[in-house]
Design a protein around this motif. Sequence first.
Motif, PDB file in Angstrom:
ATOM      1  N   SER A  43       3.773   2.720   5.601  1.00  0.00           N
ATOM      2  CA  SER A  43       2.958   1.611   5.118  1.00  0.00           C
ATOM      3  C   SER A  43       3.415   1.181   3.728  1.00  0.00           C
ATOM      4  N   ALA A  44       3.613  -0.125   3.560  1.00  0.00           N
ATOM      5  CA  ALA A  44       4.030  -0.663   2.262  1.00  0.00           C
ATOM      6  C   ALA A  44       2.849  -0.880   1.331  1.00  0.00           C
ATOM      7  N   SER A 114      -0.927  -1.007   8.583  1.00  0.00           N
ATOM      8  CA  SER A 114      -0.279  -2.316   8.545  1.00  0.00           C
ATOM      9  C   SER A 114      -1.100  -3.354   9.306  1.00  0.00           C
ATOM     10  N   VAL A 209      11.214   8.015   6.670  1.00  0.00           N
ATOM     11  CA  VAL A 209      10.707   6.633   6.738  1.00  0.00           C
ATOM     12  C   VAL A 209      11.915   5.707   6.766  1.00  0.00           C
ATOM     13  N   TRP A 212       9.567  -0.212   6.380  1.00  0.00           N
ATOM     14  CA  TRP A 212       8.225  -0.350   5.807  1.00  0.00           C
ATOM     15  C   TRP A 212       7.419  -1.378   6.580  1.00  0.00           C
ATOM     16  N   TYR A 214       4.006  -3.891   6.644  1.00  0.00           N
ATOM     17  CA  TYR A 214       3.111  -4.618   5.738  1.00  0.00           C
ATOM     18  C   TYR A 214       1.806  -4.992   6.415  1.00  0.00           C
TER      19      TYR A 214
END
Length: 214
Positions: A43-44, A114, A209, A212, A214
């Motif tokens: 997760s960003a 996300s 990871v 990423w 969003y």
Amino acid sequence: MAAAARSPIEKSFDEMGRYQRRRRILLALLVGVFCALLIFGGSAHDELGHERIEGQYGVALILIGIGGRLWSILYIGDRKSAEVVATGPYSVMRNPLYFFSTVAAAGIGAQTGSVIVSVASAVLCAAAFYIVTLREERHLTTVLGAPYKDYLARVPRFFPNPRLFRDQAKVTFTPRVFNHTLRDGLVFLASIPFFELIESGQESGVIPVLFWLY
């Protein structure tokens, strides 16, 4: 003696049964591939944003989806191909089980932290169910005839219209079908510890990871 020719309704039941089996296998494979890809996505969002998406938003959608599916199965039971059910959730939309499954799918996607994955999960699920409903509608039109055609004309396929709601004083249901739906709901809930485990693995470095979300 030659076997008696099968009626169009019997052929429709056979074809629908084969289609449903293929559909379940394909859907399971797609879900498996989708989840496998998400294992390597991080997760960003910051920690607070991540927890808000997966907790307040995601868990709520999963619970709504499970509750809606149980509500729906109380009305339809195993009567889907036997009669037109047009009360309760089936009075406002023709496919409430698929609708609430899509809501739960959005909640499962939200467990990644996300919003994009949550929306994508719902869209992919809705698209798959749309294809399924087209086939089912042809089958049910063959089996149920004019009453079902009238139902098609009155009630929307997927998006509910609350103004159409009507209920009945009493419903009967089949415990076997209800329990099966409840077990399906537990699978939705299993996504919560599943993605928590993935997150822990990413934080500890065990799971890399690669991209990423969003």
